[in-house]
Write a protein that holds these residues in place. Sequence first.
Motif, PDB file in Angstrom:
ATOM      1  N   ARG A   1      13.618   2.380  -2.390  1.00  0.00           N
ATOM      2  CA  ARG A   1      14.720   2.958  -1.616  1.00  0.00           C
ATOM      3  C   ARG A   1      14.171   3.783  -0.441  1.00  0.00           C
ATOM      4  O   ARG A   1      14.618   3.639   0.696  1.00  0.00           O
ATOM      5  N   MET A   2      13.187   4.623  -0.727  1.00  0.00           N
ATOM      6  CA  MET A   2      12.632   5.466   0.335  1.00  0.00           C
ATOM      7  C   MET A   2      12.027   4.619   1.448  1.00  0.00           C
ATOM      8  O   MET A   2      12.209   4.899   2.632  1.00  0.00           O
ATOM      9  N   LEU A   3      11.310   3.569   1.061  1.00  0.00           N
ATOM     10  CA  LEU A   3      10.648   2.744   2.076  1.00  0.00           C
ATOM     11  C   LEU A   3      11.653   1.931   2.887  1.00  0.00           C
ATOM     12  O   LEU A   3      11.490   1.748   4.093  1.00  0.00           O
TER      13      LEU A   3
ATOM     14  N   PHE B   1       2.473   1.617  -3.454  1.00  0.00           N
ATOM     15  CA  PHE B   1       1.559   2.161  -4.462  1.00  0.00           C
ATOM     16  C   PHE B   1       1.315   3.658  -4.241  1.00  0.00           C
ATOM     17  O   PHE B   1       1.204   4.428  -5.190  1.00  0.00           O
ATOM     18  N   TYR B   2       1.255   4.055  -2.995  1.00  0.00           N
ATOM     19  CA  TYR B   2       1.044   5.482  -2.701  1.00  0.00           C
ATOM     20  C   TYR B   2       2.182   6.312  -3.305  1.00  0.00           C
ATOM     21  O   TYR B   2       1.947   7.333  -3.954  1.00  0.00           O
ATOM     22  N   LEU B   3       3.408   5.846  -3.125  1.00  0.00           N
ATOM     23  CA  LEU B   3       4.552   6.573  -3.686  1.00  0.00           C
ATOM     24  C   LEU B   3       4.525   6.530  -5.220  1.00  0.00           C
ATOM     25  O   LEU B   3       4.768   7.537  -5.882  1.00  0.00           O
ATOM     26  N   LEU B   4       4.216   5.361  -5.774  1.00  0.00           N
ATOM     27  CA  LEU B   4       4.157   5.241  -7.236  1.00  0.00           C
ATOM     28  C   LEU B   4       3.093   6.169  -7.809  1.00  0.00           C
ATOM     29  O   LEU B   4       3.282   6.797  -8.845  1.00  0.00           O
TER      30      LEU B   4
ATOM     31  N   ALA C   1      13.358   4.333   5.194  1.00  0.00           N
ATOM     32  CA  ALA C   1      12.420   4.733   6.252  1.00  0.00           C
ATOM     33  C   ALA C   1      12.268   3.615   7.278  1.00  0.00           C
ATOM     34  O   ALA C   1      12.261   3.851   8.489  1.00  0.00           O
TER      35      ALA C   1
ATOM     36  N   SER D   1      15.291   3.329   9.441  1.00  0.00           N
ATOM     37  CA  SER D   1      15.368   4.477  10.340  1.00  0.00           C
ATOM     38  C   SER D   1      14.765   4.145  11.703  1.00  0.00           C
ATOM     39  O   SER D   1      15.153   4.719  12.719  1.00  0.00           O
TER      40      SER D   1
ATOM     41  N   THR E   1       0.837  -1.207   0.000  1.00  0.00           N
ATOM     42  CA  THR E   1       0.000   0.000   0.000  1.00  0.00           C
ATOM     43  C   THR E   1       0.866   1.249   0.000  1.00  0.00           C
ATOM     44  O   THR E   1       0.598   2.207  -0.721  1.00  0.00           O
ATOM     45  N   MET E   2       1.921   1.225   0.817  1.00  0.00           N
ATOM     46  CA  MET E   2       2.841   2.359   0.842  1.00  0.00           C
ATOM     47  C   MET E   2       3.526   2.517  -0.509  1.00  0.00           C
ATOM     48  O   MET E   2       3.686   3.628  -1.006  1.00  0.00           O
TER      49      MET E   2
ATOM     50  N   VAL F   1      -2.338   7.067   2.797  1.00  0.00           N
ATOM     51  CA  VAL F   1      -1.489   6.051   3.433  1.00  0.00           C
ATOM     52  C   VAL F   1      -0.460   6.697   4.362  1.00  0.00           C
ATOM     53  O   VAL F   1       0.150   7.704   4.016  1.00  0.00           O
TER      54      VAL F   1
ATOM     55  N   PHE G   1      -6.445   9.834  -2.565  1.00  0.00           N
ATOM     56  CA  PHE G   1      -6.890   8.584  -1.935  1.00  0.00           C
ATOM     57  C   PHE G   1      -8.039   8.808  -0.963  1.00  0.00           C
ATOM     58  O   PHE G   1      -8.069   9.797  -0.236  1.00  0.00           O
TER      59      PHE G   1
ATOM     60  N   GLU H   1       9.696   3.250  -9.281  1.00  0.00           N
ATOM     61  CA  GLU H   1       9.638   2.130  -8.349  1.00  0.00           C
ATOM     62  C   GLU H   1      10.924   1.950  -7.551  1.00  0.00           C
ATOM     63  O   GLU H   1      10.883   1.733  -6.338  1.00  0.00           O
TER      64      GLU H   1
ATOM     65  N   GLY I   1       8.687   7.367   8.871  1.00  0.00           N
ATOM     66  CA  GLY I   1      10.087   7.444   8.471  1.00  0.00           C
ATOM     67  C   GLY I   1      10.349   8.287   7.231  1.00  0.00           C
ATOM     68  O   GLY I   1      11.490   8.537   6.893  1.00  0.00           O
TER      69      GLY I   1
ATOM     70  N   ARG J   1      -3.413   0.666  -9.991  1.00  0.00           N
ATOM     71  CA  ARG J   1      -3.081  -0.083  -8.789  1.00  0.00           C
ATOM     72  C   ARG J   1      -2.883  -1.561  -9.104  1.00  0.00           C
ATOM     73  O   ARG J   1      -3.741  -2.190  -9.728  1.00  0.00           O
TER      74      ARG J   1
ATOM     75  N   ASP K   1       3.505   4.552 -11.732  1.00  0.00           N
ATOM     76  CA  ASP K   1       4.341   5.751 -11.619  1.00  0.00           C
ATOM     77  C   ASP K   1       4.430   6.501 -12.941  1.00  0.00           C
ATOM     78  O   ASP K   1       4.486   7.722 -12.968  1.00  0.00           O
TER      79      ASP K   1
END
Lengths: 445, 252
Positions: free
Chosen positions: A403-405, A389-392, A408, A411, A386-387, B90, B86, A398, B94, B52, B75
């Motif tokens: 990388r970001m996830l 897809f939110y970024l995409l 994170a 971290s 879900t995270m 979400v 959304f 991708e 971090g 999605r 993307d």
Amino acid sequence: MTARTTQSWPTDEGLIAAERAADAGPEWVAETRRQGLRIFRDEGVPHAKIEAWKYTGVNGLVGIGFDPQGTVPEVVIPPPPPLAGLEDAYHLVFVNGRFAPRLSDLDGLPQGAALEPLTAADPNPPEAVRAYLGRILELDGMPFAALNTAFWTEGCLVSLDDGCALSRPIHLVSIAAGGETPAMFAPRTLVVVGRGARATIVESHLGATAAPTFSNAVVEVVAADGAVVEHYKRVEGGESGFHTGASAVRLGADASYDGFALTLGGRLVRNEYRMTLASPGAECRINGAYAAFGDSHVDNTTLIDHVAAGATSREIFMGVIGDTARGVFQGKIRVRKHAQKTDGHQLHKAILLSSGAEVDAKPELEIYADDVKCTHGATAGKLDETMLFYLLSRGIPESDAQRMLIQAFLSGALDEIRHADVREALRGALNKTVDDATRNLRDDQ
Amino acid sequence: MALLEIQGLRARVEGNEILKGVDLRVEAGAVHAVMGPNGSGKSTLAHVIAGRPGYEVTDGSITFEGRDLLALAADERARAGVFLAFQYPVEIPGVTNTTFLRHALNAQRAERGEAALDPIEFVRMLRDKMRALDITENLLKRPVNVGFSGGEKKRNEILQMAVLEPRLAVLDETDSGLDIDALRVVADGVNALRSSARGMLLITHYQRVLTYVVPDHVHVFAGGVIVASGGKDLASELEEKGYADFVGAAAA
């Protein structure tokens, strides 16, 4: 079976020769050497039937033909780039276990602080060395640490008198540089922090070449009552870099220890911690993060031993494992009978990025006291879809989103590091590793 | 050429057919409201447009500015100018909101051959947009949506839309769960982004939001298809009569 393995590496002849050498060496080191030899001879090279080594096989290591007594290639290397953010630290640099004064910088140490290279051949070592070296780490069940004890030649001493506070971190850098023959060395570090004294120590274990290297380290830390010790470790071993590192920590009353193990590479890495909370009010934090890619094997094994009442321990390890890499976490909290009012928490979380990646987590609570607060947990899963897809959905490619996830996620462990400069320096190192790895993921697609 | 052209779209989620032949044409400059009861498939439509994973298109086409949208990854669709607000934004622990927004914008700028904005330029650009949406610095420094109230999350969605300036905005029940004040702020934010170059698809269960964001066209969605289309008056009609008549029509 064990006996046969022992005979093959190192050889019986080698062990006998080492025993003779120990007898001939300075008396202060001979006793611990003999003990190391005896334990290694008894226990031998660990194998999968030994519970503590069930998930971490060392056949690959043994097969390379490292020689614990061999001459380590003498390599001249350019000074390694300093870890960004830690430029102003005191630097003590070792190449293949040998002190490299040219690369080191010890200027400006305050009164009451000692930071110096150590050799096993020294007939008159500092008093702290006589008092503590080889006496903090119990070698039973620690064959590699026993091997270190039997064969170490150089190392370093960090010693702070009562009340001495170091404002700058100490950066101990160990560089492994393989040559034509596999390089094996056994760095030995002793850290003695007096009453109410404060020290921040960063260990970096780096691989400088593609040739096989094996750095088999032992660190012993003694923190007196009320001392504050921050002890952070970074391992970036390279593709053929093997590293086993045992750290033993003994905390006095109300002493505080903030530890972190960051592993960013290496063919095989085992960070092993043995923490003894022998006095009331001690606080022990041992956390870690790892990013294992390629063929890497990263093992974090810890024992937190609550001996005295009213001590606290916190432990969070987080790892990201890709390709065909493997992560191992074994965390034991032992609460002895008299360690009432113990407060201990442990957590391991892993993310697997590929179907070939694997993680084995074994949290263990061994509690003999009846009035304690202890928790442990372990999770393993994929990157949150879900995270992702939110970024995409915001246009982030991708590989960048992954990388970001990943950064994170890790971290969550890294943020536990109390020393802000070290935290950000290690974050920089981690982010770079994850950048490179996720770039590779994209190239593979 | 229409901005968005959906023809005969059928899609499945976990093996169940949810969209059963959707036809919809959105011109640049127009706001289309898609209304329908819960479970009618209108959110599925939003997610299929956004790409999605797990939403399997079995038939039909989606064309966006003449391009086959279904051939693009999620993307790539976003960088082509499609934005999905959304229903349930979400939380990403971090990652700070600022970092997230800046990465998103810079990804789109890179696609257009524009230079990336550095953090300082970015925050300067962001300030005005934040003010309009009543978003404080504090929300930008926090991890994406973590600990945000429902209203803050929705305003954050609109902020993202304002920053990314998409060609097509699909708002999936952005009005749900908002009190009247929060709804007004969100609606103002949406209205501020109405433009002759931009199309919007406003997916909603309730007529309420349409008194603030007045649509050019209203579609009634039921049983995985559009069962009625009309002007803004259709929304008021729905408010009076409910969905029952239309749902019946879909079943028939």
